[in-house]
Design a protein around this motif. Structure first.
Motif, PDB file in Angstrom:
ATOM      1  N   ASP A   1      -6.915  -0.305   2.152  1.00  0.00           N
ATOM      2  CA  ASP A   1      -7.528   0.490   1.098  1.00  0.00           C
ATOM      3  C   ASP A   1      -6.500   1.151   0.185  1.00  0.00           C
ATOM      4  O   ASP A   1      -6.835   1.552  -0.938  1.00  0.00           O
ATOM      5  N   ALA A   2      -5.251   1.256   0.662  1.00  0.00           N
ATOM      6  CA  ALA A   2      -4.196   1.862  -0.159  1.00  0.00           C
ATOM      7  C   ALA A   2      -3.580   0.878  -1.148  1.00  0.00           C
ATOM      8  O   ALA A   2      -2.863   1.278  -2.068  1.00  0.00           O
ATOM      9  N   VAL A   3      -3.853  -0.421  -0.986  1.00  0.00           N
ATOM     10  CA  VAL A   3      -3.276  -1.438  -1.866  1.00  0.00           C
ATOM     11  C   VAL A   3      -3.948  -1.362  -3.234  1.00  0.00           C
ATOM     12  O   VAL A   3      -5.177  -1.263  -3.338  1.00  0.00           O
ATOM     13  N   ARG A   4      -3.159  -1.420  -4.297  1.00  0.00           N
ATOM     14  CA  ARG A   4      -3.685  -1.333  -5.654  1.00  0.00           C
ATOM     15  C   ARG A   4      -3.397  -2.581  -6.488  1.00  0.00           C
ATOM     16  O   ARG A   4      -3.978  -2.761  -7.555  1.00  0.00           O
ATOM     17  N   CYS A   5      -2.516  -3.440  -6.012  1.00  0.00           N
ATOM     18  CA  CYS A   5      -2.151  -4.619  -6.808  1.00  0.00           C
ATOM     19  C   CYS A   5      -3.176  -5.738  -6.618  1.00  0.00           C
ATOM     20  O   CYS A   5      -3.950  -5.730  -5.651  1.00  0.00           O
TER      21      CYS A   5
ATOM     22  N   GLN B   1       3.412   4.211  -1.383  1.00  0.00           N
ATOM     23  CA  GLN B   1       3.633   4.853  -2.675  1.00  0.00           C
ATOM     24  C   GLN B   1       4.886   4.271  -3.330  1.00  0.00           C
ATOM     25  O   GLN B   1       5.874   3.971  -2.666  1.00  0.00           O
TER      26      GLN B   1
ATOM     27  N   GLY C   1       0.786  -1.219   0.000  1.00  0.00           N
ATOM     28  CA  GLY C   1       0.000   0.000   0.000  1.00  0.00           C
ATOM     29  C   GLY C   1       0.823   1.275   0.000  1.00  0.00           C
ATOM     30  O   GLY C   1       0.263   2.376  -0.073  1.00  0.00           O
TER      31      GLY C   1
ATOM     32  N   GLY D   1     -11.005  -1.671  -1.185  1.00  0.00           N
ATOM     33  CA  GLY D   1      -9.568  -1.697  -1.465  1.00  0.00           C
ATOM     34  C   GLY D   1      -9.305  -2.418  -2.773  1.00  0.00           C
ATOM     35  O   GLY D   1      -9.983  -2.172  -3.782  1.00  0.00           O
ATOM     36  N   PRO D   2      -8.357  -3.341  -2.790  1.00  0.00           N
ATOM     37  CA  PRO D   2      -8.022  -4.051  -4.030  1.00  0.00           C
ATOM     38  C   PRO D   2      -9.019  -5.147  -4.397  1.00  0.00           C
ATOM     39  O   PRO D   2      -8.849  -5.814  -5.408  1.00  0.00           O
TER      40      PRO D   2
END
Length: 301
Positions: A238-242, A135, A133, A267-268
């Motif tokens: 919620d910050a995870v994008r993968c 940057q 998560g 999230g993701p």
């Protein structure tokens, strides 16, 4: 240092067998050793880092590592500080998620990779979640084994109690194995050979023929009575994008059904697979459990 494939070949090393590696972490004015084993071809452009749970060590991933090597991956299995062959911290208050995240970031830098996949069991999954998560994260895919962003205090209290009650010494490896089978019964059904392999890496011989657990007993400090409460890390989730594969033991008391369901909706939006016959956490020794991960990840390339 990273293993040199040409040197390994010259020395007769098998890329399908683990090779020891070492780097360093930093905590409060003092460096400490970070040990890991490396599997597969060091020149592979696709690396998987597998990180264990609270009181475990990197050799728990031997069966999964062999399967991933067969698909062309390079696999790194560290021992978290205070466990296995890694060093211990002088201040037990530092045993916690911020230190573990910092150490794994240092290890990723040491490995010299721009991108990697992450498989984390329990605590190892939390570390992966926080890093995934962040940057500019190098993590491109994440497997979380029986862990989520909400940890209920009752389950954490049970984990702490088991840590504090664990004998500091065993008079034989047989009694050590019996203790391990009892403490880790929620891992699911394992063969006698698998229990023996896990025991061999979980205890360290001491003078006089006794055996001690591989970890620093001080890792239990964070679980003292009065210090255990619900833990909420939804902001990190919620910050995870993968892409995320989420495994849940059927009777797990740490990853609650409602938490797992919520992880598929926000999230993701994880892909959830529930594993029958075990609680916290699936051992990932079983061919069927391993196949869930390898099918989701596919071949390297």
């Amino acid at each position: 240092m990273l293993a040199d494939p040409a040197l390994a070949e010259a020395e007769g090393c098998d890329a399908a067998e683990p090779r020891p590696g070492r780097t360093i972490g930093y905590a409060q004015g003092r460096f400490h050793d970070l040990a890991y084993v490396e599997w597969g071809d060091s020149a592979s452009p696709h690396t998987v880092l597998c990180l264990h749970g609270l009181s475990r060590q990197g050799r728990d991933f031997d069966p999964l590592a062999r399967a991933l090597v067969g698909l062309g991956y390079r696999v790194i299995c560290p021992d978290i500080v205070g466990r296995g062959k890694s060093g211990w911290l002088a201040d037990p208050e530092l045993y916690g998620l911020p230190q573990y995240v910092s150490d794994m970031a240092a290890l990723i830098a040491h490995l010299g990779v721009e991108r990697l996949d992450w498989v984390g069991t329990s605590l190892g999954g939390l570390v992966g979640m926080v890093l995934a998560g962040a940057q500019n994260t190098p993590i491109r895919r994440l497997v979380m084994n029986d862990i989520g962003p909400f940890l209920p205090w009752a389950a954490l209290r049970g984990i702490g109690n088991r840590l504090r009650e664990a004998p500091r010494l065993h008079h034989s490896l047989a009694t050590a194995e019996a203790r391990l089978r009892s403490a880790l019964r929620d891992f699911g059904t394992l063969t006698d050979a698998q229990w023996r392999a896990m025991t061999r890496h979980s205890f360290v011989p001491e003078p006089g023929g006794t055996w001690r657990p591989h970890y620093d007993p001080a890792i239990a400090v964070a679980f003292r009575p009065g210090r255990v409460y619900n833990v909420t890390l939804w902001r990190d989730w919620d910050a995870v994008r993968c892409p995320v594969l989420l495994l849940r033991g059927e009777t797990s008391d740490l990853l609650l059904p409602q938490t797992a369901a919520e992880m598929t909706r926000r999230g993701p939006r994880a892909t959830l697979v529930e594993i029958p016959g075990c609680g916290h956490a699936p051992a990932l020794f079983d061919d069927g459990q391993i196949r869930i991960i390898t099918d989701w990840m596919g071949r390297a390339g």
